[in-house]
Design a protein around this motif. Structure first.
Motif, PDB file in Angstrom:
ATOM      1  N   LEU A 100      76.341  42.469  99.980  1.00 46.06           N
ATOM      2  CA  LEU A 100      77.434  42.673  98.912  1.00 46.06           C
ATOM      3  C   LEU A 100      77.346  44.040  98.256  1.00 46.06           C
ATOM      4  N   ASP A 101      76.129  44.349  97.887  1.00 44.12           N
ATOM      5  CA  ASP A 101      75.965  45.313  96.959  1.00 44.12           C
ATOM      6  C   ASP A 101      75.078  46.883  97.444  1.00 44.12           C
ATOM      7  N   GLY A 102      74.641  46.624  98.589  1.00 43.37           N
ATOM      8  CA  GLY A 102      74.115  47.677  99.390  1.00 43.37           C
ATOM      9  C   GLY A 102      74.515  48.102 100.644  1.00 43.37           C
TER      10      GLY A 102
ATOM     11  N   HIS B 159      88.687  48.318 110.941  1.00 44.31           N
ATOM     12  CA  HIS B 159      89.648  47.605 110.311  1.00 44.31           C
ATOM     13  C   HIS B 159      88.596  46.657 109.341  1.00 44.31           C
ATOM     14  N   ALA B 160      89.139  45.806 108.558  1.00 45.29           N
ATOM     15  CA  ALA B 160      88.271  44.879 107.721  1.00 45.29           C
ATOM     16  C   ALA B 160      88.866  43.577 108.063  1.00 45.29           C
ATOM     17  N   ASP B 161      88.075  42.352 108.170  1.00 45.15           N
ATOM     18  CA  ASP B 161      88.540  41.137 108.244  1.00 45.15           C
ATOM     19  C   ASP B 161      88.938  40.289 107.115  1.00 45.15           C
ATOM     20  N   ASP B 162      89.757  39.258 107.080  1.00 44.68           N
ATOM     21  CA  ASP B 162      90.154  38.660 105.609  1.00 44.68           C
ATOM     22  C   ASP B 162      89.089  37.904 105.222  1.00 44.68           C
ATOM     23  N   SER B 163      88.118  38.352 104.850  1.00 47.79           N
ATOM     24  CA  SER B 163      86.834  37.462 104.213  1.00 47.79           C
ATOM     25  C   SER B 163      85.959  38.337 103.868  1.00 47.79           C
ATOM     26  N   ASP B 164      84.994  38.107 102.972  1.00 47.97           N
ATOM     27  CA  ASP B 164      84.131  38.951 102.352  1.00 47.97           C
ATOM     28  C   ASP B 164      83.061  39.543 103.333  1.00 47.97           C
ATOM     29  N   ILE B 165      82.446  38.340 103.966  1.00 40.56           N
ATOM     30  CA  ILE B 165      81.507  38.848 105.141  1.00 40.56           C
ATOM     31  C   ILE B 165      81.783  38.038 106.531  1.00 40.56           C
ATOM     32  N   VAL B 166      81.852  39.085 107.421  1.00 38.11           N
ATOM     33  CA  VAL B 166      82.026  38.617 108.854  1.00 38.11           C
ATOM     34  C   VAL B 166      80.801  38.605 109.660  1.00 38.11           C
TER      35      VAL B 166
ATOM     36  N   ALA C 289      79.801  43.306 105.444  1.00 37.31           N
ATOM     37  CA  ALA C 289      80.630  43.095 104.435  1.00 37.31           C
ATOM     38  C   ALA C 289      81.946  43.738 104.681  1.00 37.31           C
ATOM     39  N   ASN C 290      82.909  43.051 104.327  1.00 39.66           N
ATOM     40  CA  ASN C 290      84.241  43.842 104.767  1.00 39.66           C
ATOM     41  C   ASN C 290      84.890  44.654 103.351  1.00 39.66           C
ATOM     42  N   SER C 291      83.960  44.216 102.350  1.00 38.50           N
ATOM     43  CA  SER C 291      84.419  45.028 101.155  1.00 38.50           C
ATOM     44  C   SER C 291      84.079  46.398 101.507  1.00 38.50           C
ATOM     45  N   HIS C 292      83.238  47.062 101.814  1.00 39.16           N
ATOM     46  CA  HIS C 292      82.897  48.562 101.847  1.00 39.16           C
ATOM     47  C   HIS C 292      82.317  48.807 103.262  1.00 39.16           C
ATOM     48  N   VAL C 293      82.460  48.311 104.285  1.00 37.03           N
ATOM     49  CA  VAL C 293      82.252  48.598 105.804  1.00 37.03           C
ATOM     50  C   VAL C 293      83.462  48.240 106.577  1.00 37.03           C
ATOM     51  N   LEU C 294      83.716  49.121 107.374  1.00 38.79           N
ATOM     52  CA  LEU C 294      84.825  49.085 108.423  1.00 38.79           C
ATOM     53  C   LEU C 294      84.319  48.851 109.651  1.00 38.79           C
TER      54      LEU C 294
ATOM     55  N   LEU D 261      81.761  36.221 121.555  1.00 34.42           N
ATOM     56  CA  LEU D 261      80.959  36.325 120.311  1.00 34.42           C
ATOM     57  C   LEU D 261      81.367  35.159 119.587  1.00 34.42           C
ATOM     58  N   MET D 262      80.455  34.419 118.819  1.00 34.70           N
ATOM     59  CA  MET D 262      80.959  33.426 118.049  1.00 34.70           C
ATOM     60  C   MET D 262      80.972  34.196 116.512  1.00 34.70           C
ATOM     61  N   ARG D 263      82.232  33.650 115.833  1.00 31.82           N
ATOM     62  CA  ARG D 263      82.486  34.612 114.665  1.00 31.82           C
ATOM     63  C   ARG D 263      82.432  33.556 113.504  1.00 31.82           C
ATOM     64  N   LEU D 264      81.993  34.104 112.298  1.00 30.06           N
ATOM     65  CA  LEU D 264      82.215  33.466 111.105  1.00 30.06           C
ATOM     66  C   LEU D 264      82.573  34.265 110.143  1.00 30.06           C
ATOM     67  N   TRP D 265      83.871  33.949 109.295  1.00 26.84           N
ATOM     68  CA  TRP D 265      84.210  34.522 108.212  1.00 26.84           C
ATOM     69  C   TRP D 265      83.654  33.780 106.745  1.00 26.84           C
ATOM     70  N   LEU D 266      83.113  34.514 106.179  1.00 27.81           N
ATOM     71  CA  LEU D 266      82.336  33.698 104.842  1.00 27.81           C
ATOM     72  C   LEU D 266      83.139  34.439 103.487  1.00 27.81           C
ATOM     73  N   ALA D 267      83.125  33.610 102.569  1.00 31.04           N
ATOM     74  CA  ALA D 267      83.687  34.014 101.152  1.00 31.04           C
ATOM     75  C   ALA D 267      82.525  34.025 100.287  1.00 31.04           C
ATOM     76  N   THR D 268      82.491  34.982  99.426  1.00 30.68           N
ATOM     77  CA  THR D 268      81.483  35.157  98.239  1.00 30.68           C
ATOM     78  C   THR D 268      82.159  35.178  97.007  1.00 30.68           C
ATOM     79  N   PRO D 269      82.757  34.003  96.185  1.00 30.27           N
ATOM     80  CA  PRO D 269      83.449  34.028  95.195  1.00 30.27           C
ATOM     81  C   PRO D 269      82.813  34.931  94.024  1.00 30.27           C
ATOM     82  N   GLU D 270      83.663  35.287  93.015  1.00 30.29           N
ATOM     83  CA  GLU D 270      83.145  36.358  92.079  1.00 30.29           C
ATOM     84  C   GLU D 270      82.252  35.615  91.138  1.00 30.29           C
ATOM     85  N   HIS D 271      82.363  34.349  90.870  1.00 35.58           N
ATOM     86  CA  HIS D 271      81.141  33.635  89.874  1.00 35.58           C
ATOM     87  C   HIS D 271      80.027  33.625  90.581  1.00 35.58           C
TER      88      HIS D 271
END
Length: 388
Positions: free
Chosen positions: A112-114, A185-192, A322-327, A345-355
């Motif tokens: 997320l931050d690195g 591209h970036a996927d529609d999640s925080d982490i793929v 991380a989709n936020s800052h990696v394409l 490939l098996m794929r996961l889309w993972l969400a990391t809420p703000e809180h």
């Protein structure tokens, strides 16, 4: 600035067993889209990296599972299977990883931050088979985020595999279901996450780029392109994956600032979803791409290709990013002839809420556990063991 809206209150437990529903795609909060002159002139820190930082130092971005870690994953998976819980109900609570948990907590922070990516090696997919591998993979993923639906059918376990669909029909076909090249591209999640089950005969290799390094490069070389990418003039196709009453497209920006103090630069991009909207622009419903947008699209892709890190996924490798800052992108590929299995490939889309430490996104669902993803009406989550 506008306040974040609230999620519609009712989440039917009989459809969503954990009480959490993927919030899905939606427009940004336009009041939170900032003008270009408020964006940084240069980004610094660990999210900015160059390919030469890592290309000859795989130890900086790979982790080989130890026998003890594999045993811990195996035990948790076997216990989960014995409990007969549906795969869509996997959580940290019912998938305990007492030793790996700390390592995954550190990894989540670095995602997320690195630098925003990691490659795990040595996941025993051939020994375990698809069912146990999928459980272990999803269980591992719950320590990084909440899995969200990846398509209109509610797949929370996705499958990147060529199903013979026509990649030129970009207004209706999702490219991950073809063997075509994927542009950055970036996927529609925080982490793929991508777990390699079978490799292609040739191609299908992975490329990553720091979108913050791309940002700095554009700021120095083409600030006009960067400005175009920050403006809310871009339309993204939803390819028919919409709930009742929703538009077939979203007006948005490509590059945003986070909300609040010391905002980071956030990128949300997929050129296929921009190029596929001619059915609406030809009808005069939305504006066509301007010459400046067409050039920005081309310059962004070319810059990503100049600055990319190349990575090959072997069988049993898991890539998280991380989709936020990696394409990310992949090369075109060719499968083996039957009976050798196709690339899978098996794929996961993972969400990391703000809180929980996720980015402060300019969307109404920034505080929701299952923010983002693709959710159509009350489609239930499902976890198929192969592409369908």
């Amino acid at each position: 600035m506008a306040a974040l809206s609230q999620q519609p209150p009712s989440v039917p437990i009989d459809i969503f067993p954990d009480g959490l529903k993927t919030t899905g795609q939606h427009p940004p909060l336009y009041d939170h889209i900032r003008p270009f002159d408020t964006f940084p002139k240069h980004i610094s820190g660990p999210t900015v990296w160059q390919p030469e930082d890592y290309s000859n130092s795989p130890e900086k971005w790979t982790h080989r599972f130890t026998p003890e870690e594999i045993e811990e994953l195996s035990t948790a998976s076997d216990e989960f299977l014995r409990a007969k819980i549906p795969m869509t109900g996997i959580s940290k609570t019912n998938f305990p990883l007492p030793n790996l948990a700390n390592r995954l907590h550190e990894l989540r922070a670095d995602l997320l931050d690195g630098k925003g990516f990691i490659l795990f090696k040595g996941f025993p997919v051939q020994k375990w088979g698809n069912h146990k591998s999928a459980i272990a993979y999803m269980g591992l993923g719950t320590y990084l985020g909440y899995f969200v639906s990846q398509n209109s059918r509610g797949h929370v376990l996705g499958h990147v595999k060529d199903l013979g669909e026509d990649p030129t029909q970009i207004d209706s076909v999702r490219i991950y279901r073809t063997n075509a090249r994927q542009f950055f591209h970036a996927d529609d999640s925080d982490i793929v996450g991508l777990l390699c089950i079978h490799r292609a005969m040739e191609g299908g290799e992975s490329d990553l780029v720091s979108s913050h390094h791309v940002y700095n490069t554009l700021a120095a070389e083409r600030p006009d392109v960067l400005k175009t990418l920050t403006e809310p003039i871009w339309y993204f196709d939803r390819k028919g994956e919409t709930s009742k009453g929703e538009d077939e497209y979203i007006r948005t920006s490509v590059i945003y600032l986070e909300r609040g103090d010391n905002p980071r630069v956030y990128t949300k991009w997929d050129p296929y979803y921009v190029r596929s909207l001619t059915r609406f622009s030809d009808a005069g419903i939305i504006p066509p791409l301007s010459p400046a947008q067409t050039e920005a699209l081309q310059v962004l892709e070319a810059t990503c290709n100049r600055l990319k890190l190349h990575m090959v996924l072997e069988v049993g490798d898991i890539q998280f990013l991380a989709n936020s800052h990696v394409l990310h992108a992949r090369t075109e590929y060719k499968d083996h002839a039957p009976p050798t299995p196709r690339r899978h490939l098996m794929r996961l889309w993972l969400a990391t809420p703000e809180h929980e430490g996720g980015w402060r996104l300019p969307f109404w669902d920034s505080n929701e556990k299952k923010r983002g993803g693709i959710q159509v009406d009350d489609q239930a989550p499902v976890a198929p063991l192969d592409a369908e």
